[in-house]
Design an enzyme around this catalytic site. Structure first.
Site, PDB file in Angstrom:
ATOM      1  CG  ASP A  14      -1.780  -1.250   1.291  1.00 55.91           C
ATOM      2  OD1 ASP A  14      -2.237  -1.711   0.240  1.00 55.91           O
ATOM      3  OD2 ASP A  14      -1.918  -1.797   2.392  1.00 55.91           O
ATOM      4  CE  LYS A  17       3.423  -2.501  -4.300  1.00 59.67           C
ATOM      5  NZ  LYS A  17       2.898  -2.157  -2.972  1.00 59.67           N
ATOM      6  N   GLY A  41      -3.940  -4.553  -4.501  1.00 59.05           N
ATOM      7  CA  GLY A  41      -4.956  -3.609  -4.965  1.00 59.05           C
ATOM      8  C   GLY A  41      -4.229  -2.346  -5.356  1.00 59.05           C
ATOM      9  CG  HIS A  42      -0.986  -2.369  -7.580  1.00 62.67           C
ATOM     10  ND1 HIS A  42       0.009  -2.924  -8.322  1.00 62.67           N
ATOM     11  CD2 HIS A  42      -0.737  -2.753  -6.297  1.00 62.67           C
ATOM     12  CE1 HIS A  42       0.815  -3.628  -7.536  1.00 62.67           C
ATOM     13  NE2 HIS A  42       0.366  -3.545  -6.303  1.00 62.67           N
ATOM     14  CD  GLN A 222       1.262  -8.898  -2.437  1.00 62.38           C
ATOM     15  OE1 GLN A 222       2.083  -9.534  -3.076  1.00 62.38           O
ATOM     16  NE2 GLN A 222       0.054  -8.654  -2.918  1.00 62.38           N
TER      17      GLN A 222
HETATM   18  P1  IMP Z   1      -2.114 -12.848   1.812  1.00 60.02           P
HETATM   19  O1  IMP Z   1      -1.126 -12.301   0.839  1.00 60.02           O
HETATM   20  O2  IMP Z   1      -3.552 -12.596   1.410  1.00 60.02           O
HETATM   21  O3  IMP Z   1      -1.868 -14.284   2.165  1.00 60.02           O
HETATM   22  O4  IMP Z   1      -1.935 -12.034   3.192  1.00 60.02           O
HETATM   23  C1  IMP Z   1      -0.755 -12.118   3.975  1.00 60.02           C
HETATM   24  C2  IMP Z   1      -0.429 -10.767   4.601  1.00 60.02           C
HETATM   25  O5  IMP Z   1      -0.069  -9.849   3.568  1.00 60.02           O
HETATM   26  C3  IMP Z   1      -1.582 -10.102   5.335  1.00 60.02           C
HETATM   27  O6  IMP Z   1      -1.051  -9.350   6.400  1.00 60.02           O
HETATM   28  C4  IMP Z   1      -2.193  -9.173   4.300  1.00 60.02           C
HETATM   29  O7  IMP Z   1      -2.891  -8.100   4.892  1.00 60.02           O
HETATM   30  C5  IMP Z   1      -0.936  -8.703   3.610  1.00 60.02           C
HETATM   31  N1  IMP Z   1      -1.147  -8.281   2.223  1.00 60.02           N
HETATM   32  C6  IMP Z   1      -1.310  -9.069   1.143  1.00 60.02           C
HETATM   33  N2  IMP Z   1      -1.430  -8.333   0.040  1.00 60.02           N
HETATM   34  C7  IMP Z   1      -1.331  -7.049   0.413  1.00 60.02           C
HETATM   35  C8  IMP Z   1      -1.338  -5.808  -0.296  1.00 60.02           C
HETATM   36  O8  IMP Z   1      -1.442  -5.738  -1.518  1.00 60.02           O
HETATM   37  N3  IMP Z   1      -1.189  -4.686   0.463  1.00 60.02           N
HETATM   38  C9  IMP Z   1      -1.004  -4.729   1.797  1.00 60.02           C
HETATM   39  N4  IMP Z   1      -0.981  -5.856   2.501  1.00 60.02           N
HETATM   40  C10 IMP Z   1      -1.138  -7.014   1.815  1.00 60.02           C
END
Ligand code: IMP
Length: 409
Positions: A14, A17, A41-42, A222
């Protein structure tokens, strides 16, 4: 031979990017997502409209760019179709989209398991995932039981689907029947028909692009601190979010990497559980959340908010070999009466420097100048509003900084 430049996040995701990729994309021929899936979520504001891209690369708004979903990604077919449809409804051409043969598919069972595990975990073991089935899809990949994109678009996709995945307490056939009931065989066939033409050999594609001097930008998802190997395990995502991941995911050697843009927010946020030493569970944190609109782009969850953490940023810069920095959401700090930065740690506790109080009025460029000195990497891009127009380069200002001249005068 060209090189691949990389944009990646230096915090917990977040960082903005998508906006930076969209801003830089006009200099490139190809924008490639290399890891993650629809957990991302870009957010991109374009022509007054907000778009949230989950798997389609953020270069899609530029018709002259090819957008590539690389082999290290995991794809939710239904979500991808929805994303393509909503872009097409706005007359955004998606014909330039290409998907690597070896990308993996997120199946409904992965999502069900992710949701169940989160539901059943105690508060201390809950990861707070996005419930998109990411960890389970990557697990199947590692177990060598996953379904690749090339399998799904092949003629015998039905039997490949039945063979794939460890189906928990169901037999493969039972599980397959359940999946077909949920989404319908005809629906899968329709999706397959639509996506077939996007499938390409990812290795050939990237290597011939490099050979033909095409300019490539890799778009990370991420953030560094969520990296499976170097983040706060187990409170991480299931892929390598650091620059090293570009090589394995796109199938290129380290020598193919050029500039590495590290994107960070002017403060810090985190969604999901796990350590966050500079978190502000108080009025200041609430204010950052409200002013910054800090709610998850994928899940809508309120983000945890806190101050910039220099020791962690330095670690992220080292892990990635960052060559240029981009700072986002600096405008949010302009509305805060108090601003702090974590300078270092003393016995595990953050030691803060207070900004306002010294300067009375927050000056974004002084903040940037200060960070640049501390991080010892040039900050070449800053963004101060959600719209594309709110992203600027610091090139003009850079030379003043290099000459130790004040940028605010
Ligand atoms: P997962 O990727 O859904 O398995 O989540 C694992 C961890 O990564 C959790 O803490 C999510 O909130 C975090 N996370 C996954 N994708 C994003 C992203 O695009 N932005 C921020 N946090 C993310």
């Amino acid at each position: 031979m060209s090189k691949i430049d990389v944009v990646l996040g230096l915090q917990w995701g977040d960082e903005g990017k998508g906006k930076i990729v969209e801003y830089l994309s006009s200099n490139y021929d190809i924008v490639a997502r290399h890891q993650g899936g629809p957990n991302a979520g870009h957010t991109v504001f374009k022509n007054g409209k907000k778009y949230v891209l989950h798997i389609v690369p953020s270069g899609i708004f530029n018709q002259n760019i090819e957008c590539f979903i690389g082999g290290g990604c995991v794809i939710n077919l239904m979500k991808l179709i929805e994303e393509i449809k909503s872009l097409e409804e706005d007359n955004i051409n998606t014909n330039n989209l290409k998907i690597a043969n070896n990308a993996h598919i997120i199946l409904p069972i992965h999502i069900d398991r992710d949701k169940n595990k989160e539901k059943e975990s105690s508060n201390s073991t809950k990861i707070g995932t996005t419930k998109q089935g990411i960890g389970y899809a990557y697990s199947d990949k590692m177990l060598r039981t996953g379904l690749r994109f090339e399998d799904f678009v092949s003629e015998n996709w039905l039997s490949k689907m039945i063979e794939s995945t460890l189906c928990g307490d169901k037999t493969p056939n039972e599980y397959f029947a359940f999946m077909m009931r949920r989404h319908g065989k005809a629906n899968y066939e329709k999706i397959r028909e639509k996506l077939k033409s996007f499938c390409i050999n990812g290795f050939d594609y990237i290597h011939s692009a490099l050979k033909n001097n095409k300019k490539i930008l890799a778009e990370g998802a991420q953030g560094t601190l969520l990296d499976i190997d170097h983040g706060d395990y187990p409170f991480v995502t299931s892929s390598n979010t650091i620059s090293g991941g570009v090589c394995t995911s796109l199938g290129v050697p380290p020598s193919a990497i050029g500039e590495i843009y590290g994107v960070f927010k002017a403060y810090a946020t985190r969604v999901g559980n796990g350590p966050f030493p500079t978190e502000q569970e108080n009025e200041l944190g609430n204010k950052l959340r409200e002013i910054g609109g800090e709610y998850g782009a994928t899940t809508g969850r309120p983000r945890r908010c806190g101050w910039l953490d220099l020791p962690l940023l330095k670690k992220a810069i080292q892990l990635n070999g960052v060559t240029q920095l981009a700072i986002t959401k600096i405008d949010v700090l302009e509305k805060m009466e108090e601003i702090y930065i974590c300078e270092n740690y003393d016995q595990g506790l953050p030691v803060y420097k207070k900004f306002i109080g010294k300067w009375l009025v927050f000056n974004p460029l002084e903040y940037i100048e200060y960070l640049q000195k501390r991080l010892e990497i040039p900050i070449t891009i800053y963004s101060d509003s959600p719209e594309s127009e709110g992203t600027h380069t610091l090139h003009g200002i850079q030379s003043r900084l290099d000459n130790n001249l004040s940028i605010s005068s």
